[in-house]
Structure formats: C-alpha cells, structure tokens
Write a protein that holds these residues in place. Structure first.
Motif, PDB file in Angstrom:
ATOM      1  N   SER A 177      -5.668  64.759  -7.438  1.00 50.21           N
ATOM      2  CA  SER A 177      -5.738  63.835  -8.574  1.00 50.21           C
ATOM      3  C   SER A 177      -6.706  64.426  -9.596  1.00 50.21           C
ATOM      4  O   SER A 177      -7.441  65.375  -9.311  1.00 50.21           O
ATOM      5  N   GLY A 236      -9.564  63.626 -10.827  1.00 48.42           N
ATOM      6  CA  GLY A 236     -10.969  63.765 -10.458  1.00 48.42           C
ATOM      7  C   GLY A 236     -11.161  64.793  -9.352  1.00 48.42           C
ATOM      8  O   GLY A 236     -12.136  65.541  -9.352  1.00 48.42           O
ATOM      9  N   GLN A 237     -10.205  64.817  -8.412  1.00 43.63           N
ATOM     10  CA  GLN A 237     -10.332  65.785  -7.313  1.00 43.63           C
ATOM     11  C   GLN A 237     -10.275  67.190  -7.862  1.00 43.63           C
ATOM     12  O   GLN A 237     -11.067  68.061  -7.486  1.00 43.63           O
ATOM     13  N   ARG A 280     -13.542  68.079  -9.371  1.00 41.58           N
ATOM     14  CA  ARG A 280     -14.560  68.382  -8.369  1.00 41.58           C
ATOM     15  C   ARG A 280     -14.408  69.818  -7.882  1.00 41.58           C
ATOM     16  O   ARG A 280     -15.391  70.567  -7.772  1.00 41.58           O
ATOM     17  N   SER A 305     -13.452  62.374 -16.043  1.00 44.67           N
ATOM     18  CA  SER A 305     -12.600  61.738 -15.031  1.00 44.67           C
ATOM     19  C   SER A 305     -13.175  61.816 -13.625  1.00 44.67           C
ATOM     20  O   SER A 305     -12.444  61.793 -12.650  1.00 44.67           O
ATOM     21  N   LEU A 306     -14.504  61.922 -13.526  1.00 47.09           N
ATOM     22  CA  LEU A 306     -15.146  61.764 -12.219  1.00 47.09           C
ATOM     23  C   LEU A 306     -15.552  60.302 -12.047  1.00 47.09           C
ATOM     24  O   LEU A 306     -15.976  59.657 -13.002  1.00 47.09           O
ATOM     25  N   ASP A 307     -15.432  59.789 -10.814  1.00 46.29           N
ATOM     26  CA  ASP A 307     -15.925  58.431 -10.592  1.00 46.29           C
ATOM     27  C   ASP A 307     -17.438  58.489 -10.356  1.00 46.29           C
ATOM     28  O   ASP A 307     -18.024  59.565 -10.227  1.00 46.29           O
ATOM     29  N   THR A 308     -18.063  57.324 -10.298  1.00 46.01           N
ATOM     30  CA  THR A 308     -19.533  57.305 -10.239  1.00 46.01           C
ATOM     31  C   THR A 308     -20.046  58.084  -9.028  1.00 46.01           C
ATOM     32  O   THR A 308     -20.979  58.880  -9.140  1.00 46.01           O
ATOM     33  N   SER A 330     -18.738  60.605  -7.497  1.00 44.38           N
ATOM     34  CA  SER A 330     -18.627  62.045  -7.725  1.00 44.38           C
ATOM     35  C   SER A 330     -19.661  62.505  -8.744  1.00 44.38           C
ATOM     36  O   SER A 330     -20.223  63.596  -8.626  1.00 44.38           O
ATOM     37  N   GLY A 382     -11.506  52.204  -9.196  1.00 44.16           N
ATOM     38  CA  GLY A 382     -11.323  52.823  -7.893  1.00 44.16           C
ATOM     39  C   GLY A 382     -11.773  54.264  -7.935  1.00 44.16           C
ATOM     40  O   GLY A 382     -11.735  54.888  -8.998  1.00 44.16           O
ATOM     41  N   PRO A 383     -12.220  54.770  -6.799  1.00 47.26           N
ATOM     42  CA  PRO A 383     -12.711  56.140  -6.755  1.00 47.26           C
ATOM     43  C   PRO A 383     -11.597  57.138  -7.075  1.00 47.26           C
ATOM     44  O   PRO A 383     -10.420  56.768  -7.142  1.00 47.26           O
ATOM     45  N   ASN A 384     -11.968  58.393  -7.251  1.00 50.66           N
ATOM     46  CA  ASN A 384     -10.974  59.431  -7.507  1.00 50.66           C
ATOM     47  C   ASN A 384      -9.964  59.459  -6.372  1.00 50.66           C
ATOM     48  O   ASN A 384     -10.318  59.353  -5.207  1.00 50.66           O
ATOM     49  N   GLU A 416      -7.347  56.568 -18.155  1.00 52.90           N
ATOM     50  CA  GLU A 416      -8.614  57.194 -18.541  1.00 52.90           C
ATOM     51  C   GLU A 416      -8.654  57.489 -20.032  1.00 52.90           C
ATOM     52  O   GLU A 416      -8.817  58.632 -20.460  1.00 52.90           O
ATOM     53  N   HIS A 421     -13.354  55.000 -15.508  1.00 53.38           N
ATOM     54  CA  HIS A 421     -14.506  55.020 -14.614  1.00 53.38           C
ATOM     55  C   HIS A 421     -15.760  54.508 -15.292  1.00 53.38           C
ATOM     56  O   HIS A 421     -16.796  54.369 -14.669  1.00 53.38           O
TER      57      HIS A 421
END
Ligand code: HEM
Ligand SMILES: Nc1ncnc2c1ncn2[C@@H]1O[C@H](COP(=O)(O)OP(=O)(O)OP(=O)(O)O)[C@@H](O)[C@H]1O
Ligand SMILES: Nc1ncnc2c1ncn2[C@@H]1O[C@H](COP(=O)(O)OP(=O)(O)OP(=O)(O)O)[C@@H](O)[C@H]1O
Ligand SMILES: [Mg+2]
Ligand SMILES: [Mg+2]
Lengths: 206, 243, 218, 51, 218, 206
Positions: free
Chosen positions: A118, A120-121, A124, A146-149, A151, F34-36, F142, F174
C-alpha cells in the motif's frame, strides 16, 4: 559536516531561492519549512548534487549523501528484501538489512513484491533504503507522505538513531515530526527576488 | 450432480489425480502401437517413399495444434460466463502443450517438405496459417506471463483468445486469397478414393488417438499444477495479509 | 556492478520483464515480410539477408525504452547518481544486460528465421557472424539514445528516431557482409569494419551516455 | 529396423525432433508439478488454519 | 466526446506530444531498406509496395503505447471511468485521434516515399487508397491492444507482439491490392475485403477494448 | 445519499475488509481512519466503482461520484486552466472554472504547464478538478498529501462549501482536517478475519 553558503538555485530556468546559507553538524537535523512551491525540493536536489547550483557553494557532501525524493526507487517486481539487498550492494554496505526491515517494521512484508504494497508501506520501504546506504547525510523530501502516525514515529526514531550515530539529515516536510536535535529552517525569506541577478540561464535574456 | 461440480478446484484435483494416470498409460499404449506399427510394419509409399512414415506424427500433431486452441477458446468462454477458475487455469495449462504440437507439426512438415517439395519452407496457405497460429500461441502465453494478478490475467487472456480466434479465421481466408498452395488437402475425409490408403490409415488412427490421450493427460496434470500454484499464492497472500 | 547486472537480468526474467519479447517481435516481422512483398521464394531469398538485419535492428530498438525509463520513473536513477558507482560503469552494465537479454537471443534465432525466407545457404555463416559482431553496438548506442530521451514521457518513438540514424553504419556493413556471403564473395572487409565500429562504440559511447543522463537528471 | 532408403535421415530426424519436443514438454510439466507440490506442502505446513 | 478528441489532438501537437514522430520513423525505415537489401532499383521496385505497407504498419504500431498509457499513469483513465462518458465511446474517440495524428499523415506520405523506392507508377493510386482504407483498422485494433496491456509497465513490446498478428489480414489485403496495382491487375477484390475488415473492426472492436480496459482498471 | 451495507472488498484477490457498513447524508463527510495497509484505498476505489466489491452493496452512487486518488489525472503538457476546462467538458459542467482556480488559489499559476508545478501545487490542481465535475459525492484518497498548512485550510474550506451546497464526501487521510460536519470512521475493526468467508476469488482455493 555539511555547509551551504550563499546558494542560489533555479528550477526550469527560473531562480527560485537565493542567498541560502546554513550548516548542519553531526547529530543535527535541519527541517526545511515553507509553503508549496517555495523551493524546498529544488534546494534539496541541489544539495544532493542532482542539479547544479547557479551560484554559491556546498561543502562536505562528497559520497556522504543518501537522497530520498518524491519517488522511492523501488522495483515492483522485486520483493521487499531484494529491493534492500540491491541498494545495499550498490552502496557497498554489508549487512544492516534486517536492522532496516526491523526499524520500519517491514519484517512481515519481507517476501512481498514491492508492487503489492500500500502507499504507506511503499513509503516505509523507501525510507528503510536509507539505512542500508551507510551514508551519513540523509536528504529527505517530504519523507512522511502517506505515513500513518505510528509509522511517522518509526521514522522519527530511525532519524534520531541516525543522528545519535553521528549522522546528519536535511529534510523538507509540512508536518511536525517531534525530532530532538532538529532545527527548523524557513526558506521563504530566501525566495529569489526579481531584482537579484543570480546568473540562471534565463538571465542572459533579461 | 452437475458437471460443474468438477469446477471446484479441490474436487477437480481429487478426480484428476485418479484419472490422469489412465490417460497417460492409454497414451503410451496407443502411441507405441501406432508408431511402431507405422514405422516398422507399413510399406513405403510409391511416390513419397519412406517419408510417408512422417504422417504418423505430422498429422496428429497438426490436428491437435488446431484443436488445442479450440479447447482453449471454449475454456475461456466458460471462464468468462461462469467464472470457474479451473476452466481458466485449464486454458492456461493447455497453451504450452498446443504450442509444442504446433512446433512438431511445423518441424516435421518442414523436414518432410525438404524431399517432397525440394525446400524446407514454402509460403503455402496451410503452412502460413499454421505459422500465424503459432504467433497467437506465443502472444497468448506472453500475456499470461506478463500480468501478476491471476484473475485479471485470466480475464484478459480470455478476451484475447476470443478476439484472436476471429482474427485467426480471417487470416486463414486472407492467406488462401494471397497464395495457392502445394499442401495436400484433407485426406482424412470420408470419400474413399481421395483418402490415404488403409495401410497407412489404421496405424495413423492409433497414433492420433495416442496424441489425443497424451494431450488430455498433460492438460489435466498441468491444470492440477496451476491450481496448486494458485492455492499456494492464496495461502501466502492471506498469511501476509493477516501477519 | 555485479549487483546491478544481476538485478537487471533478474528483472528481465521476472514476469513482465519482457525477456523473449524482442525475439517474438523479430519472428513476427519476418513473418509479415512475405505477406507484404508476396510469397515468391526467389524474391524472398534475394532480400532475406537485409530483412533479417533490419528485423533484428527493429526488435532491438523496440526493447530500448526498457533500458532506463523504468529506473527513471521509480527514482532509481536519482539514487544511482548519488551512489558510489560511476554512471559510466552503470550504463555500460545496463547496456550489457540489454545485449544479453535481447541481442544475443536475436543472433541465435536469425539462422532459423533465415530458413523461412529461404536465405541462400552460404549466407547463414556470415549473417550470424555479422549479427554477433554488430548487435553489441546496437545495445550500446541504444543506451545512449535512452539516456538522451529518458526524461520524456513515452519517449519510445522519439528514441527510435534518434537511434536509427546512428544504427546506419552497423546496418550497412552487417547487411553487406551477409549479402556478400549469399553471393559467396569474401566477407571479411565489411566484418572488419563492423567489428571496428562495435569496438569503438563500446569503448567511448558510455561517456556520452553518462553525460546525457547527468543533464537529464538535473 | 526397416530400410528407409534414401530418405532415412529425413524420417529419422523428423521422429527425433518429435520425440525430443514431446519429452521436453512432459519433463518440464513433471518438474514444475513436483516443485509446486512441494512448495504447497511447505506452505500448508506453515499456515495451519481451518481451511 | 468532442472535448476528449480536441484534448488528444492538442496534446499530440504540443511539444513532446509526438506528432510527426511516426511519420519520421516511417521515413527512416523506408530509407534503411535500400541499405539493408541493397540498391538495385528493380529489386526495390518489386518490393516497394510491400515495404511501404509494412513501414506504415510498424510506424503506427510504435505510436500505440501513447494511446492509453499516459492517461493510465496520471490517473486520467480512473476519472474517465467514473465520468458520464461511456468507455466504448471514449476509446473510439481515442482511436480516431490516433488515426488523425498517425494514420492519416502516413497515408499522405506514402506516395512520396514510394518515389524513393521507385514504386511502379500504376501502383501509386491503389497503394494510397489501400492505406486510406486500411489504416483506420490499424488504429482501432491497436487501441484494443493498448487496452489489454495498459496496466503493464513499458508494455510497448508486448503490445506489438499481441497486435501484429491481428494486423495480418489488413496487411495481406492491403499489400495485395498495392501489388496488383503495380502489375496493373484489377484491385477491387482485395480493396473490398480490406474495407470490409475495417468496417467490421471499427464497429465491434471498441466493445472488446472497453471490456479489456474495465478489467485492467479494477 | 450514499449508503454502504455489509461490504467486503479484496485487493489482489485477498479479502482486506469485510462487513463495512456506513451511510453518508447530504452535508456530511466521512473520514476513513486506519493504519497503513488497513484497506482505505481499496475501500474508496470500490465505492467509486473502480473495482468490484466481493459482497455487500453500495447504493446512491450512480453518476454521483467524483474520485481523486493518489494520482491527479493531470496532463503536464496542458496548462492549469486547460486541465480544468477539459474535465469540466467531460463532466458536462459549465463554468465554475474560475471559482475552482480561486478556491485553491491557482489564479497566479493559471497559465503554467501542470508539469512545471511543485508537488503541492499539482495536488491543489488535482483537488480543484473536483469542483468542476459538478458531482455531489467526493471520494478522496489522502487529498492533503504534500500540501502545506495554508493549502490544507483551502482544501478544508472547499470541502466545507461543498457540504453546505448539499454535497457529501468520503475521504481517507492520516492528518487532522478540522472539518465541521465530518465524522471519523475507523476501518481497523472491519479487517477481514481469517474465518470469514467473503467469496473473494482466492476463496475457491482455500
Ligand atoms: C511446415 C510444413 C507443414 C505444415 C505446417 C503442415 C501442416 C499441416 C496441417 C495443419 C495439416 C492438417 C491436419 C488436420 O487438419 O488434421 C496437415 C496435414 C497433412 N500434411 Fe502437412 N504440413 C506441412 C508440411 C507437409 C508436407 C511437406 C507434407 C508432405 C508432402 C505434408 C503432408 C500432410 C498430409 C498427408 C496431411 C494429412 C491431410 C489431412 O489429414 O488433412 N505436410 N499438415
Ligand atoms: N496489488 C496488490 N496485491 C496484493 N495485496 C495488495 C496489493 N496492493 C495492496 N495490497 C495490500 O492490500 C492492503 C490494503 O491496501 P490499501 O492500499 O487499501 O491500504 P491503505 O489503507 O490505502 O494504506 P495506506 O494508508 O498506506 O494508503 C495492504 O495490506 C496492502 O499490502
Ligand atoms: N519544471 C519546472 N519548470 C519551471 N518551474 C518549475 C518547475 N518545477 C517546479 N517549478 C517551480 O519552482 C518552484 C519550486 O518548486 P519546488 O518543487 O522546489 O517547491 P517545493 O518547495 O518542493 O513545493 P512543495 O512543498 O509543493 O513540494 C515552484 O514555484 C514551482 O512552480
Ligand atoms: Mg517538493
Ligand atoms: Mg492508500
């Protein structure tokens, strides 16, 4: 370790920033701030040596730079581990891959094709790449996109560790990172004014 | 219970496990009988000499090369209409076999052509349309190989198979219009006098049967492989998904 | 270097990596020729050598945009440029990878396709040899073209246009050698020139390519 | 061995090519089948949920 | 519809839009032919018609990946799919735009290049006519191929592989017509078939293309 | 106006979310959290009709959806205004272009080629596109990526106006937007569990 003096940069022939001067020591991070279009990306690409400055100079960067821009340099048909291994090889940096996977909590995804991650992945993974370069100056353009908190915290931790290990970082972002040892640097005051002559290629015609 | 029962991969696996060996043995038997009989115990043709023996491999392979594509077409249609994974995978599994059959027909034909027509290759309509069929086979397989997501791949290759079939027919007529050929006409036709003599005919039937059985066995086995591959993929994906 | 080569090869063989596509394209072009010029086998025999060279050249051409464009799009080139590996080396390696996955298969396939166009039998040797000597140049020159056009979205057609003229010398000598072979004349002069071109190109072109790429990267 | 006359090499090469290609596809199919079977088994070992 | 057509045309004419590239490629290929098959003008004259058809076909082929890939990469297709315009219509329009910017120029250029290959004078009319009737089919079929391969990175070569066999009927009839023209034989039968194929393809193909594209979009 | 009931969505054949149920009325905005990798993008694409649901149903979306995903649907060789005009035409929506330019403060950039915009400027243009579709349900994945704080506020204002005008919006982000009339919706509880059978294409093989 990295010092920039009286730098002027142009984008598409248009001077964007001029007179930029800053220095970053070991263990320090510089966070570029500024509205959209203020020239952060341009400045970073210039410091990373991807585009020439039109004047001023940059010192302390030879073979020190690890750059992560808007795109991540991932191959969607290689899996997460292979992607990292490749970059480790290119930068001649042994080991540290597991550490990198771990730091960005990619271990469960290690065998996944990068194309199947995804947003964010992917991001990372792109950041984990920095840790296998063994370079001491990280140049990051909007690393937290597009990183969540969670991350974002992983990222902050990774940068913090890098700084503790005596590295340095220059990054552009629009959000608060909560990095210690980080200094904000607003680029707006340096916006190239029309009257400055900075010798960009268009100058000849003005 | 309806035939569609077997479209359930697991059930299909169980059944195919059981029947495939029979096909395989049958294929071996028929091939041995047909080819040995044909090769050792048939006279030479008065015109073609001993080269006539090539017919026992050339014709069956050519015959299968064509029908394999037709089978793929049917399977693709079934997949598009009823979304049975097995049928899509069967089409995928059949393609390489059909490709090999095409190659065999091409090679044996070419080798046969050398003494008969004095050249390895002529742009005879039938030969040409076979070459085109060959192209369609590689295109189809290349598309399967290029797409990661299995369902997307199944859908797109099915569409290609249908459109391709239409164009294959068009090409056949185009080629007939373009050049008149040296190749024999259909000699397995029923009217006796223009048919190949019985001495050649009976072993030919055996080897055709052998080729067909071999084709079936291979397709069944390969389909099983594809199903397992897909299952592996599904398990891994789910595992990662919930890691 | 090794890492880069292995990665490029691996990517080429992965699904969607497009290995063998150039080969298939070569085959198709060769098949289309009789459809367009007609099936008379003597005519085909006359033009066979030329057609094979041209076909190989086009197939190689079409696979060029894969050399750099993908790495550009996903930012790999940016990172490579900041990596310890000199760009010249990187580009040479990429050219090599391209030749291994494209040029070499074409060389091996050419004789078989020669049969289809009933290429005169004495020509087979010279044709294969000339291709073997010529195709590396095609890959290297192609890499230069790719470096020139890498920034442009879908530069594929432009790339072909820029590169084709650069291919002319190789084509002339290569096809000449093959044709002389067909007529049973001595072929070593054109082959010598061909080898010369390839050697020179392999030695010098990477610098030009690297320069072009650096300009595109900024 | 029947006497194949002057066409011996023709016929024999035809048969040789055919057998080679057939063995090729059969063997490849078997190899891939084996490999996939093993792979699936190992994965099924790893993931022991209620299928 | 109109908006889409105008936009595609405008983009084609903008810098980097690649208008005229196909034309240039056509020119180059035609120029390379004498280099590869040798300069004997009678031989060239014999193969001229075929070469021109094949060249036009390849030029058209190379420009195909622009038809959809760009719109795919920048997400335009996603938005188009959620727009009031039915995909079938959108794809027909795109095929039309492609023909206007690629096929039509090729048709107009063919006679001029015919002179280079000294095409027999009676052949000029039939050649141009056959190209005029044939090229629309090439664009439409090509759009189908593009829709099949649009998801794939750098699907260009695969695209060519899938599309070329579908071009065979058009090529055969078209080149046949041109050749018959050269021999002064009546050309209306092949032209009729050619027109038939084009008509059928234009009418039906967009549905197949739209289906393929929908599959790729999800 | 938009209601989703017991929806299950898959990505790459793997069920990602199941049992998702929500309704959005006129004037409301739903913010997916929701998380990544939790499945927001997948859910949005499905609601927008870009990919089929594997079960459950979605109502009230026919010709109502304007979708803005990770990529913006911009042509770098068309200038800002032309890009907007094109989409306005396609969606058969007259006028409103100047309003859109204005809302995202793109007027000074109106004649700039989209390819020459900075990351954030591109994004703003991509969002301005929504306003010329005349569609009433905005689906945004996003939307604030690489926007500076000022632009985020512009965006919030635009959405707010759209809601006031009786529109609705579903968006994944996010960061905090400070939208009024916005409701958060956490997707994590709906992650497809192993035991649920949702009939995704892989099911047949499990
Ligand atoms: C590469 C060259 C050749 C190809 C691709 C080829 C292809 C075919 C095909 C497609 C068939 C029809 C099979 C069927 O529909 O059941 C066929 C049948 C046959 N071929 Fe060939 N052929 C080639 C060369 C030859 C040569 C050189 C000969 C002998 C001089 C030959 C003799 C026959 C005969 C006797 C049949 C059986 C007629 C029939 O049952 O239709 N073929 N071949
Ligand atoms: N092509 C693919 N094949 C298989 N799995 C995929 C594919 N693309 C995404 N996934 C997986 O599907 C899940 C949902 O992805 P999705 O993009 O919807 O997450 P997301 O909520 O949008 O994450 P992010 O906040 O990072 O954008 C993720 O776990 C991802 O790994
Ligand atoms: N190719 C180009 N040609 C001309 N001008 C450009 C080009 N690309 C960017 N610009 C302009 O240069 C300026 C600086 O762009 P840059 O990408 O550095 O901004 P930024 O600070 O990174 O903005 P953001 O925060 O949105 O990423 C912007 O005003 C932009 O409009
Ligand atoms: Mg930026
Ligand atoms: Mg997402």
């Amino acid at each position: 370790m990295l010092s920039v003096t009286d730098l002027a940069v142009a984008r598409g022939g248009v001077p964007v920033l001029s007179g930029v001067t800053f220095a970053v020591e070991r263990g320090q991070a510089l966070v570029l701030r500024g509205p959209n279009g203020s020239g952060k990306t341009t400045l970073l690409r210039c410091v990373a040596g991807l585009q020439p400055a039109i004047s001023g100079d940059i010192s302390g960067v030879e073979d020190q730079i690890a750059y992560a821009g808007h795109s991540d340099g991932l191959k969607s048909m290689l899996n997460v581990r292979e992607n990292l291994e490749f970059w480790a090889d290119v930068f001649g940096f042994k080991g540290g891959i597991d550490a990198a996977l771990d730091a960005f909590d990619l271990v469960p995804l290690a065998d996944r094709y990068a194309g199947q991650l995804s947003a964010g992945q992917k991001r990372r993974l792109g950041l984990a790449r920095l840790m296998v370069t063994g370079r001491s100056i990280w140049i990051l353009d909007e690393p937290t996109v597009s990183l969540d908190t969670a991350s974002v915290q992983l990222f902050a931790a990774a940068v913090g560790q890098h700084l503790k290990a005596g590295g340095a970082a220059v990054l552009a972002t629009h959000i608060a990172l909560g990095l210690d040892g980080a200094r904000d640097f607003d680029v707006t005051p340096y916006r190239a004014r029309l009257d400055v002559r900075v010798g960009s290629s268009d100058e000849a015609f003005l | 219970m309806s035939i569609w029962e077997y479209a359930n991969p697991v059930k299909f696996l169980r059944v195919s496990e059981r029947v495939t060996p029979w096909f395989a043995w049958g294929a071996g038997l028929c091939l041995i009988v047909g080819l040995v009989w044909g090769f050792f115990f048939t006279p030479d043709d008065f015109r073609q000499g001993s080269t006539v023996k090539i017919i026992y491999i050339h014709v069956p392979s050519a015959f299968l090369a064509i029908n394999a594509w037709i089978m793929m077409l049917v399977a693709s249609l079934i997949w598009l209409v009823r979304r049975h994974h097995v049928s899509a995978l069967a089409a995928k599994a059949a393609a390489p076999v059909g490709l090999v059959m095409t190659l065999i027909a091409l090679f044996t034909g070419a080798i046969w052509g050398q003494p008969m027509w004095g050249t390895w290759w002529v742009w005879d309509p039938r030969l040409t349309s076979f070459l085109i069929l060959f192209l369609f086979y590689i295109g189809y397989m290349a598309l399967w190989a290029a797409i990661e997501d299995p369902d997307t791949a199944a859908d797109l290759t099915s569409v290609l198979c249908m459109v391709g079939s239409v164009f294959a027919l068009l090409s056949r007529y185009a080629v007939l219009f373009w050049n008149q050929g040296l190749h024999q006409g259909a000699s397995l036709s029923l009217d006796e006098e223009k048919n190949v003599a019985d001495v050649f005919y009976q072993p030919l039937l055996f080897s055709i049967a052998g080729f067909v059985l071999l084709f079936l066995a291979l397709v069944l086995y390969r389909t099983g492989t594809e199903i397992r591959l897909r299952r592996t993929r599904a398990l891994i994906a789910r595992e990662v998904q919930h890691a | 270097m090794k890492a880069l080569l292995l990665r490029d090869l691996r990517l080429a063989f992965r699904a969607g990596g497009g290995f063998g596509l150039a080969l298939a394209f070569f085959l198709i072009v060769v098949v289309l020729v009789p459809f367009s010029v007609g099936p008379q086998s003597d005519l085909l025999g006359q033009i066979a050598a030329g057609v094979l060279w041209l076909g190989a050249l086009l197939a190689c051409l079409l696979s060029l945009d894969r050399v750099l464009a993908l790495d550009w799009e996903d930012g790999t080139l940016d990172v490579l440029a900041t990596s310890p590996l000199p760009l010249e080396a990187a580009l040479s390696v990429k050219a090599l990878a391209h030749w291994l996955t494209t040029g070499l298969p074409l060389v091996l396939a050419a004789p078989i396709l020669g049969v289809l166009l009933n290429l005169p039998s004495p020509a087979f040797g010279p044709l294969t040899l000339s291709l073997l000597l010529g195709t590396p140049a095609l890959s290297v020159i192609g890499t230069f073209g790719a470096a020139l056009t890498v920034g442009l979205k879908r530069g594929g057609l432009l790339l072909s246009m820029l590169v084709l003229p650069l291919y002319v010398p190789s084509l002339i000598f290569g096809a000449e050698a093959a044709r002389r072979g067909a007529e049973g004349v001595a072929t070593d002069t054109p082959l010598l020139f061909l080898a010369g071109i390839t050697a020179g190109v392999v030695a010098l072109m990477p610098f030009a390519s690297a320069a072009a790429l650096r300009i595109n990267l900024r | 061995m029947p006497d194949l006359g002057k066409y011996a090499d023709t016929v024999l090469s035809a048969y040789a090519v055919t057998i080679a290609l057939m063995l090729g596809i059969v063997v490849l199919s078997l190899i891939k089948g084996r490999r996939v079977r093993a792979q699936l088994q190992s994965v099924e070992e790893r993931t022991k949920h209620g299928d």
